[in-house]
Design an enzyme around this catalytic site. Structure first.
Site, short mmCIF file in Angstrom:
data_model
loop_
_atom_site.label_atom_id
_atom_site.label_comp_id
_atom_site.label_asym_id
_atom_site.label_seq_id
_atom_site.Cartn_x
_atom_site.Cartn_y
_atom_site.Cartn_z
N GLU A 144 -4.96 1.84 2.46
CA GLU A 144 -4.95 0.65 3.40
C GLU A 144 -5.44 1.00 4.78
O GLU A 144 -5.84 0.41 5.43
CB GLU A 144 -3.59 -0.13 2.92
CG GLU A 144 -3.82 -1.42 3.92
CD GLU A 144 -3.28 -1.47 5.38
OE1 GLU A 144 -3.38 -2.24 5.84
OE2 GLU A 144 -2.52 -0.37 5.57
N GLU A 145 -4.58 2.33 5.15
CA GLU A 145 -4.77 2.57 6.50
C GLU A 145 -6.02 3.06 7.05
O GLU A 145 -6.25 3.53 8.30
CB GLU A 145 -3.75 3.69 6.83
CG GLU A 145 -2.25 3.00 6.40
CD GLU A 145 -1.67 2.14 7.45
OE1 GLU A 145 -2.53 1.87 8.59
OE2 GLU A 145 -0.72 2.12 7.30
N HIS A 163 3.29 3.53 12.76
CA HIS A 163 2.33 4.72 13.15
C HIS A 163 2.98 5.52 14.18
O HIS A 163 2.24 6.02 14.93
CB HIS A 163 1.09 3.81 13.38
CG HIS A 163 0.40 3.06 12.32
ND1 HIS A 163 -0.82 2.55 12.75
CD2 HIS A 163 0.70 2.83 11.30
CE1 HIS A 163 -1.28 1.81 11.48
NE2 HIS A 163 -0.09 2.02 10.68
N ASP A 208 6.33 1.14 7.47
CA ASP A 208 4.79 0.90 7.21
C ASP A 208 4.40 1.88 6.13
O ASP A 208 3.69 2.97 6.31
CB ASP A 208 4.03 0.96 8.39
CG ASP A 208 2.61 0.32 7.75
OD1 ASP A 208 2.53 -0.21 6.93
OD2 ASP A 208 1.66 0.41 8.84
N HIS A 225 0.96 -1.33 -0.06
CA HIS A 225 0.28 -0.14 0.00
C HIS A 225 0.86 1.31 -0.06
O HIS A 225 1.73 1.34 0.60
CB HIS A 225 -0.94 0.06 1.26
CG HIS A 225 -0.29 0.11 2.54
ND1 HIS A 225 -0.05 1.32 3.25
CD2 HIS A 225 -0.02 -0.89 3.57
CE1 HIS A 225 0.52 0.78 4.42
NE2 HIS A 225 0.56 -0.39 4.53
N ASP A 241 -0.13 4.26 0.88
CA ASP A 241 -0.68 5.36 1.70
C ASP A 241 0.16 5.30 3.33
O ASP A 241 0.58 4.40 3.54
CB ASP A 241 -2.28 5.37 1.92
CG ASP A 241 -2.53 3.93 2.82
OD1 ASP A 241 -2.19 2.96 2.30
OD2 ASP A 241 -3.61 4.08 3.30
N GLU A 252 4.40 -6.00 3.87
CA GLU A 252 4.08 -5.30 5.09
C GLU A 252 5.25 -5.49 6.13
O GLU A 252 5.99 -6.41 5.98
CB GLU A 252 2.86 -5.89 5.92
CG GLU A 252 1.42 -5.37 5.23
CD GLU A 252 1.06 -4.10 5.69
OE1 GLU A 252 1.99 -3.35 6.48
OE2 GLU A 252 -0.15 -3.62 5.36
#
Length: 353
Positions: free
Chosen positions: A124-125, A327, A95, A69, A71, A153
Site C-alpha cells: 500500500e505504501e 512514517h 500505520d 495493509h 506493509d 488506517e
C-alpha cells in the site's frame, strides 16, 4: 515467526511490529497471519501472493469487510518495538499494525452478528500498480464482496468518512531556444512560469460539504523541470501540480477544473485516483458510527476506501493509530487507544458466545 492471537491486543501489536514488513518484503508477516488464521474453523482463508483474506459464512443478513495493509515504509532505526508507559514505539505502530492487531483479535469471533471478511494486503505504501488490494479488486472481486467496509488506517480512533481524490497534472510553459550568449534571441521558458506560480498563490480552495462532512481541497505545485544545457536558453518548462479534490467530483471533473485555472497553458493529465463519498447514511455505517461514537470527520488524504467505493461499497477509515505520526522515526501508538478500538469494534459486532 508465530503470532499468538491469545495475547492482549497491545502485545499482539508489538509482535506484528517486530516482524519487519517494508513494502515488497511482506512475506514473513503474510505467512504468520495465514498460519494464525488457518486453524480457526469458523473462517475460510484464501491467499493470493502476500494478500490474505479470511471470511465467515454464517448466513447473516449483512457482511462487513475489515481491511488493512501489512506493509510499512522503510525502517528508520525504529525496530524492534519498545514500550514507554502507555506508548508503543516502532515502525508501523500507527500505520498500521495496531489496526492489524485489532483485525486479528476480531477474527477470533465465532458468532458475530454480521458476517465478516478480513483483508490483509501488501504494497500500500508504494506505487499504486503494485497495491495488493488493487490486485484483489481486479482478480478476486468476489473475495471482497460486502455491504460496508472499514479500513483500519490511523484516525485516532475516530471515523473519517470517504476520502478526497487526487490527480497530478503538468502545466507546460513554452519558450524559444537560443544560445545563452545571445539570450535575447530566445524566450526563456523557465522565466515564463511566473504566471503559473501566481495562479497557484492566488488560488482559493473549495471546502465543500459532502454528505454532511466538510472537505478541504488543495492545488499545489509539487515539481518543476526545465533546462537543456548550461549554455542553452530553455524552450520548455513544466510545473507539476497536485490537486486534492473533494469526493463530489470525478477525476474528469477535477481535471477540467485544473485546466480552467490554467487557461492559455497546455495542461496534461499525469495520473489520478477518484475519491470516495462518506457513505455514512447507509444503515450498517450508521450502526458503526453509533457504536464508535465521536463526531465523524472527512478524510482529507486518499486511502483505500476509494477502492471499496469503486466496488459499490460504502467504506470508512477508522483505526487506533495517529495519522500525524505515520512514517516518522518516532512513530508510536497509545496502548489504551488500541484496546479501546478493539472494545468498540466488539461492541458493534458482538462478542463470541
Amino acid at each position: 515467526m508465530r503470532l499468538d492471537l491469545g495475547q492482549d491486543v497491545g502485545a499482539l501489536t508489538a509482535r506484528l511490529v517486530d516482524i519487519e514488513s517494508v513494502s515488497g518484503g511482506e512475506k514473513a508477516l503474510a505467512d504468520a497471519i495465514e498460519e494464525a488464521l488457518s486453524p480457526l474453523d469458523h473462517l475460510t482463508v484464501v491467499r493470493d501472493g502476500q494478500n490474505i483474506v479470511a471470511r465467515t459464512t454464517l448466513g447473516r443478513a449483512e457482511r462487513v469487510v475489515i481491511a488493512g495493509h501489512i506493509d510499512t515504509v522503510p525502517v528508520a532505526a525504529n525496530l524492534p518495538s519498545r514500550v514507554d508507559g502507555d506508548l508503543l514505539y516502532g515502525c508501523g505502530t500507527s500505520d498500521m499494525k495496531s489496526g492489524l492487531a485489532v483485525q486479528l483479535k476480531l477474527a477470533l469471533l465465532e458468532d458475530p452478528n454480521r458476517d465478516l471478511t478480513f483483508v490483509f494486503y501488501d504494497c500500500e505504501e508504494i506505487e499504486a500498480e503494485r497495491s495488493g488490494l488493487l490486485r484483489l479488486t481486479r482478480e478476486h472481486p468476489e473475495w471482497l464482496a460486502g455491504d460496508f467496509a472499514v479500513v483500519m488506517e490511523p484516525t485516532d480512533g475516530l471515523i473519517e468518512g470517504g476520502c478526497q481524490g487526487t490527480l497530478r497534472a503538468d502545466v507546460v510553459v513554452r519558450g524559444a531556444r537560443a544560445h545563452s550568449a545571445r539570450s535575447w534571441e530566445g524566450v526563456n521558458a523557465i522565466h515564463g512560469i511566473k504566471p503559473v506560480v501566481d495562479i497557484l498563490t492566488a488560488y482559493e480552495t473549495r471546502r465543500p460539504l459532502v454528505d454532511g462532512l466538510r472537505y478541504h481541497e488543495g492545488l499545489n505545485a509539487v515539481g518543476i523541470r526545465g533546462g537543456v544545457a548550461g549554455n542553452v536558453i530553455p524552450d520548455e518548462c513544466v510545473v507539476t501540480v497536485n490537486y486534492r479534490f473533494a469526493p463530489d467530483l470525478t477525476v474528469e471533473q477535477a481535471f477540467d477544473h485544473v485546466r480552467e485555472q490554467f487557461d492559455g497553458f497546455e495542461v496534461r493529465l499525469v495520473d489520478g485516483a477518484p475519491g470516495a463519498r462518506p457513505g455514512l447514511t447507509h444503515p450498517v455505517a450508521a450502526a458503526f458510527a453509533a457504536a464508535v461514537g465521536g463526531t465523524p470527520r472527512a478524510k482529507l488524504g486518499w486511502t483505500d476506501v476509494a477502492r471499496f467505493s469503486a466496488l459499490g461499497m460504502p467504506a470508512v477509515n477508522c483505526g487506533p493509530g495517529n495519522p500525524n505520526l505515520a512514517h516518522t522515526s518516532g512513530e508510536h501508538v497509545s496502548l489504551t487507544m488500541i484496546a479501546e478500538t478493539e472494545r468498540r469494534m466488539l461492541d458493534w459486532l458482538g462478542s463470541p458466545r
